[in-house]
Write a protein that holds these residues in place. Structure first.
Motif, PDB file in Angstrom:
ATOM      1  N   GLY A 367       5.094  15.379  45.147  1.00 45.26           N
ATOM      2  CA  GLY A 367       3.900  14.764  45.728  1.00 45.26           C
ATOM      3  C   GLY A 367       4.055  13.277  45.963  1.00 45.26           C
ATOM      4  O   GLY A 367       3.111  12.585  46.352  1.00 45.26           O
ATOM      5  N   GLN A 368       5.264  12.762  45.748  1.00 45.16           N
ATOM      6  CA  GLN A 368       5.500  11.328  45.811  1.00 45.16           C
ATOM      7  C   GLN A 368       5.951  10.871  47.211  1.00 45.16           C
ATOM      8  O   GLN A 368       5.648   9.761  47.620  1.00 45.16           O
ATOM      9  N   TYR A 369       6.666  11.751  47.919  1.00 43.77           N
ATOM     10  CA  TYR A 369       7.257  11.336  49.195  1.00 43.77           C
ATOM     11  C   TYR A 369       6.651  12.076  50.375  1.00 43.77           C
ATOM     12  O   TYR A 369       6.436  13.288  50.316  1.00 43.77           O
ATOM     13  N   ILE A 370       6.439  11.333  51.422  1.00 39.76           N
ATOM     14  CA  ILE A 370       5.858  11.885  52.639  1.00 39.76           C
ATOM     15  C   ILE A 370       6.894  11.687  53.741  1.00 39.76           C
ATOM     16  O   ILE A 370       7.196  10.565  54.132  1.00 39.76           O
ATOM     17  N   VAL A 371       7.449  12.799  54.181  1.00 35.93           N
ATOM     18  CA  VAL A 371       8.575  12.756  55.114  1.00 35.93           C
ATOM     19  C   VAL A 371       8.072  13.045  56.520  1.00 35.93           C
ATOM     20  O   VAL A 371       7.366  14.029  56.734  1.00 35.93           O
ATOM     21  N   LEU A 376      11.776  11.383  68.235  1.00 32.83           N
ATOM     22  CA  LEU A 376      12.593  10.495  69.058  1.00 32.83           C
ATOM     23  C   LEU A 376      13.237   9.394  68.215  1.00 32.83           C
ATOM     24  O   LEU A 376      13.825   8.455  68.737  1.00 32.83           O
ATOM     25  N   ALA A 377      13.110   9.514  66.880  1.00 34.41           N
ATOM     26  CA  ALA A 377      13.599   8.445  66.012  1.00 34.41           C
ATOM     27  C   ALA A 377      15.055   8.694  65.614  1.00 34.41           C
ATOM     28  O   ALA A 377      15.534   9.816  65.648  1.00 34.41           O
ATOM     29  N   THR A 378      15.721   7.629  65.224  1.00 37.12           N
ATOM     30  CA  THR A 378      17.127   7.766  64.837  1.00 37.12           C
ATOM     31  C   THR A 378      17.270   7.924  63.326  1.00 37.12           C
ATOM     32  O   THR A 378      18.353   8.158  62.832  1.00 37.12           O
ATOM     33  N   VAL A 379      16.184   7.783  62.601  1.00 31.75           N
ATOM     34  CA  VAL A 379      16.221   7.965  61.151  1.00 31.75           C
ATOM     35  C   VAL A 379      15.059   8.886  60.766  1.00 31.75           C
ATOM     36  O   VAL A 379      14.165   9.118  61.566  1.00 31.75           O
ATOM     37  N   ILE A 380      15.119   9.412  59.533  1.00 34.75           N
ATOM     38  CA  ILE A 380      13.949  10.113  59.018  1.00 34.75           C
ATOM     39  C   ILE A 380      13.232   9.139  58.087  1.00 34.75           C
ATOM     40  O   ILE A 380      13.756   8.774  57.040  1.00 34.75           O
ATOM     41  N   PRO A 381      12.040   8.704  58.472  1.00 30.73           N
ATOM     42  CA  PRO A 381      11.312   7.792  57.601  1.00 30.73           C
ATOM     43  C   PRO A 381      10.639   8.570  56.473  1.00 30.73           C
ATOM     44  O   PRO A 381      10.062   9.631  56.694  1.00 30.73           O
ATOM     45  N   VAL A 382      10.751   8.040  55.267  1.00 25.43           N
ATOM     46  CA  VAL A 382      10.098   8.651  54.113  1.00 25.43           C
ATOM     47  C   VAL A 382       9.143   7.620  53.512  1.00 25.43           C
ATOM     48  O   VAL A 382       9.576   6.545  53.098  1.00 25.43           O
ATOM     49  N   HIS A 383       7.869   7.962  53.504  1.00 20.44           N
ATOM     50  CA  HIS A 383       6.880   7.059  52.922  1.00 20.44           C
ATOM     51  C   HIS A 383       6.711   7.377  51.441  1.00 20.44           C
ATOM     52  O   HIS A 383       6.900   8.507  51.011  1.00 20.44           O
ATOM     53  N   SER A 384       6.319   6.349  50.686  1.00 23.35           N
ATOM     54  CA  SER A 384       6.088   6.532  49.261  1.00 23.35           C
ATOM     55  C   SER A 384       4.591   6.521  49.006  1.00 23.35           C
ATOM     56  O   SER A 384       3.884   5.609  49.446  1.00 23.35           O
ATOM     57  N   PHE A 385       4.125   7.529  48.302  1.00 19.10           N
ATOM     58  CA  PHE A 385       2.689   7.579  48.002  1.00 19.10           C
ATOM     59  C   PHE A 385       2.286   6.411  47.110  1.00 19.10           C
ATOM     60  O   PHE A 385       1.246   5.785  47.302  1.00 19.10           O
ATOM     61  N   GLU A 386       3.157   6.117  46.141  1.00 23.04           N
ATOM     62  CA  GLU A 386       2.869   5.017  45.223  1.00 23.04           C
ATOM     63  C   GLU A 386       2.757   3.685  45.968  1.00 23.04           C
ATOM     64  O   GLU A 386       1.815   2.919  45.785  1.00 23.04           O
ATOM     65  N   LYS A 387       3.728   3.459  46.861  1.00 19.08           N
ATOM     66  CA  LYS A 387       3.688   2.219  47.644  1.00 19.08           C
ATOM     67  C   LYS A 387       2.468   2.178  48.551  1.00 19.08           C
ATOM     68  O   LYS A 387       1.897   1.114  48.793  1.00 19.08           O
ATOM     69  N   MET A 388       2.098   3.347  49.051  1.00 20.98           N
ATOM     70  CA  MET A 388       0.924   3.410  49.905  1.00 20.98           C
ATOM     71  C   MET A 388      -0.305   2.949  49.118  1.00 20.98           C
ATOM     72  O   MET A 388      -1.106   2.152  49.608  1.00 20.98           O
ATOM     73  N   SER A 411       5.892  -2.081  53.694  1.00 20.46           N
ATOM     74  CA  SER A 411       5.277  -1.961  52.374  1.00 20.46           C
ATOM     75  C   SER A 411       5.172  -0.520  51.889  1.00 20.46           C
ATOM     76  O   SER A 411       5.036  -0.280  50.698  1.00 20.46           O
ATOM     77  N   VAL A 412       5.172   0.437  52.822  1.00 24.74           N
ATOM     78  CA  VAL A 412       4.954   1.821  52.392  1.00 24.74           C
ATOM     79  C   VAL A 412       6.217   2.680  52.450  1.00 24.74           C
ATOM     80  O   VAL A 412       6.251   3.771  51.882  1.00 24.74           O
ATOM     81  N   ILE A 413       7.246   2.176  53.117  1.00 27.88           N
ATOM     82  CA  ILE A 413       8.427   3.016  53.307  1.00 27.88           C
ATOM     83  C   ILE A 413       9.241   3.085  52.002  1.00 27.88           C
ATOM     84  O   ILE A 413       9.466   2.087  51.332  1.00 27.88           O
ATOM     85  N   ALA A 414       9.630   4.309  51.646  1.00 27.91           N
ATOM     86  CA  ALA A 414      10.459   4.498  50.444  1.00 27.91           C
ATOM     87  C   ALA A 414      11.926   4.462  50.826  1.00 27.91           C
ATOM     88  O   ALA A 414      12.767   3.983  50.065  1.00 27.91           O
ATOM     89  N   GLY A 415      12.231   4.951  51.985  1.00 25.26           N
ATOM     90  CA  GLY A 415      13.606   4.973  52.430  1.00 25.26           C
ATOM     91  C   GLY A 415      13.698   5.599  53.808  1.00 25.26           C
ATOM     92  O   GLY A 415      12.729   6.169  54.308  1.00 25.26           O
ATOM     93  N   GLU A 416      14.865   5.416  54.415  1.00 24.62           N
ATOM     94  CA  GLU A 416      15.107   6.035  55.711  1.00 24.62           C
ATOM     95  C   GLU A 416      16.398   6.815  55.596  1.00 24.62           C
ATOM     96  O   GLU A 416      17.388   6.307  55.089  1.00 24.62           O
TER      97      GLU A 416
END
Ligand code: RUQ
Ligand code: CUA
Length: 680
Positions: A367-371, A376-388, A411-416
């Motif tokens: 429940g922590q990561y939102i993928v 059309l993007a070159t990366v998969i952005p993963v948002h962090s619920f905690e950072k959100m 501020s919300v991205i956990a990783g790409e």
């Protein structure tokens, strides 16, 4: 990964370029040579080790029989999982066994189905009523199992009707659609029916923004006037589905959704594209912005705002169809809906900037990561619920749109995830720390690690994969054993069948470090999404028959003694029974051209697996397929005089071919008396 039509493709090493294949062959040869040499000097232990090496190097070949074994379910044994596949433009749901890929059943949902009379019989036709009238077709994309404590529980499965916005509930004790709810203020119900971990709500999003309320207006006044709607539907009360509330949002295209879980329970995440609010040539005009949005909706906050009186009632007409106690579909009309606007309910919606027209949005088991699948993007952005949550607390906003704060991407991205394949669309999880994402354009599944965001494996699929499915793969407890790739194009994979080729799924073993292709199997219609659950969760709960004494259909009969024909003006009601191996009545006279003849057929059997069917010469609708203990009714309007045979369509016993009767149809206003024989 484009291939020419007649190019031969080797099953287990299909996407490897030729030079890789050659080097595999060389390594096999090398190993064979080494093995002989070593055997020659009697180094038996070493030889054993090298034999192993030989097998490993030769996996491409050995894997062949290994794969067959892994999907082989011996005659008489059952599959390990039920898989529920969306029928896409067939509008239905199909049920498969995994790992065999055997088709078990088509469950008719949004499209009428003459095979069993769904949508034609008096008992089922109301299920297809909509505010637009009777709708005998739809496009069904996403099956979603009900959940308890974040895990699929096998009670129901839901599926969306895309074209005429609806959601359906299928009862998994009967494999029957028992409820369909229309969704107002919506068009193209694509992002649906994703469910909360407790099955309280399922959601529905409008892919097409429309004027709300819908009205006559110039299309080029789209911007600012057309609106999106995110609907929350109460799902845990069977027979009572209703739109709990809707959230009015800017006029983007809302595509998909997934529920928060664990720490993010109470939130729902929706992808959107076309933040440009274009209304023409979207392929260009909706791909301008660098980032579109994931809308994060705090539905617990919505409940508070409604409680506080911040919502309004909006007049809207939509229908709710449900099976009543007598298993007869009823339609009720609803006339208003609760609508919330973010501007009137602070902290309800936040936008997470997400690169380039995202498609899928998937929340990992913790429940922590939102993928997001930025197609059309070159990366998969993963948002962090905690950072959100931190960004919300810090009011770390880029801007505010229609009362919706836009959080800072950084501020919300956990990783790409770098190098994820071209056209990432959907992600599921194995519960062991890995995520699997489909890449539509490069036709592959990419496995990557949560936390390090590193790609660890990839496997080609054939071709153009959309969704993928791991049993429980979007829940808190995935069964990380199999993965099903749901492919859009099959080209050369099967025997060709004219211009339209088989649609297909592929089964992949994900139990090890490397993914392994096991099986191709065709599907009905376009398989958009699927869900699967351990067979044990469902198979022992099956309804085997309907007890005759509980049959409350007003036209049902309890025995052959009640079989009869009654006339009421030009309406004729035939109360008919079936039991191996005859109908009662079997011969009917006194029917007239212009009559409306209702056949109400009750199957008197009280045994599993003994349906009977009913069809009559020149029937303009469907057949009846009647389960043991059930009554089904169909109207027949004979247009010419003559004698019309009817028969049982389901091969029910050795004397099935004897199961027949005749109806004599005479001219209107004649003096042939109404008569019928019951053989008794
Ligand atoms: S969609 S291929 Cu209709 Cu679920 Cu993504
Ligand atoms: Cu009844 Cu065949």
């Amino acid at each position: 990964m484009t291939r020419k039509r007649n190019q031969k493709i080797t099953d287990l090493s299909p996407a490897l370029p030729l030079d890789t294949l050659t080097s595999i062959k060389q390594s096999i040869t090398m190993n064979t040579l080494t093995r002989n040499l070593l055997l020659g000097i009697g180094a038996i232990l070493l030889a054993g080790a090298t034999l192993f090496a030989c097998q490993t190097a030769g996996t491409q070949r050995v894997g062949d029989s290994d794969a067959a074994q892994k999907v082989y379910v011996p005659p008489g044994e059952h599959d390990e999982f039920y898989a529920f596949m969306s029928g896409g433009f067939s509008g239905q749901l199909t049920v498969y066994g995994l790992p065999s890929g055997r088709l078990l059943k088509t469950v008719p949902v949004f499209s009428h189905f003459p095979e069993n009379g769904w949508g034609y019989t008096e008992e089922t036709k109301n299920m297809l009523n909509t505010s637009y009238g009777f709708a005998p077709w739809d496009d069904a994309h996403h099956p979603e199992l009900s959940m308890t404590d974040g895990v699929p529980d096998g009670r129901w499965i839901f599926i969306n009707g895309n074209n005429t916005p609806r959601v359906a509930r299928i009862d998994l004790t009967e494999f029957e659609t028992t409820e369909i709810l229309e969704i107002p203020n919506s068009a193209g119900n694509h992002g649906s029916p994703f469910i909360t971990p407790d099955s309280k709500y399922l959601v529905a999003t409008t892919r097409f923004s429309v004027p709300v309320p819908n009205r006559d207006m110039p299309i080029d006044e789209y911007k600012g006037n057309f609106k999106g709607m995110l609907s929350f539907i109460r799902a845990d009360q069977p027979g009572d589905m209703d739109v709990a509330f809707q959230v009015l949002v800017p006029g983007y295209n809302y595509d998909l959704a997934h529920s928060g879980k664990g720490p993010s329970y109470g939130w729902m995440f929706f992808t959107s594209y076309n933040s440009e609010e274009a209304n023409t040539l979207l392929e260009v005009n909706a791909s301008q912005n660098d980032k579109d949005f994931i809308a994060a909706v705090n539905w617990q906050r919505a409940e508070e705002c409604i409680e506080a009186g911040n919502a309004r009632q909006m007049p809207s007409r939509y229908l709710h169809n449900y099976m009543d106690e007598a298993h007869i579909a009823q339609t009720e009309e609803k006339t208003s809906v609760t609508v919330l606007e973010p501007a009137n309910c602070e902290q309800l919606v936040y936008f997470l900037p997400t690169p380039k027209s995202p498609h899928g949005v998937d929340v990992d088991p913790s429940g922590q990561y939102i993928v997001a699948g930025g197609k059309l993007a070159t990366v998969i952005p993963v948002h962090s619920f905690e950072k959100m949550q931190q960004a919300i607390a810090n009011e770390d906003f880029e801007t505010v749109i229609d009362g919706i704060p836009v959080l800072n991407y950084e501020s919300v991205i956990a990783g790409e995830v770098e190098n994820p394949g071209l056209g990432p669309l959907h992600t599921e999880f194995d519960g062991k720390g890995f995520a699997y994402t489909t890449a539509f354009i490069s036709s592959e599944i990419v496995k990557w690690e949560l936390g390090t965001w590193q790609v660890v494996d990839r496997i080609p699929v054939y071709y153009s994969v959309g969704h993928l499915m791991i049993p429980g793969g979007d829940s808190q407890q995935p069964a990380g054993k199999y993965l099903v790739a749901l492919n859009k194009i099959t080209k050369d994979r099967y025997l060709p069948t004219g211009p339209e080729l088989a649609h297909a799924a592929q089964l992949i073993d994900i139990s090890g470090e490397k993914m392994k292709m096991l099986l191709d199997f065709p599907t009905m219609g376009e398989p958009h999404y699927a869900q699967a659950i351990a067979a044990d969760m469902i198979k022992d709960k099956q309804v085997q028959m309907y007890p005759l004494e509980e049959n409350t259909n007003p036209y049902g009969i309890k025995g052959e003694g009640e079989a009869r024909v009654e006339r009421d003006g030009n309406e004729v009601h035939v109360y008919m029974s079936t039991i191996r191996t005859h109908f009662a009545p079997d011969n009917i006279e006194g029917i007239q051209v212009g009559d409306k003849v209702y056949f109400h057929v009750t199957n008197l059997e009280q045994d599993w697996d003994i349906p009977h069917g009913f069809a009559i010469l020149g029937m303009n609708t469907a057949e009846l397929l009647i389960m043991p203990g059930q009554t089904r009714s169909l109207i027949w309007e004979p247009k010419t005089e003559g004698v019309y045979p009817f028969y049982c369509t389901d091969f029910c016993s050795a004397l099935h071919q004897e199961m027949q009767g005749y109806v004599r149809v005479s001219k209107a206003s004649n003096n042939v008396p109404l008569a019928f024989g019951t053989g008794n």
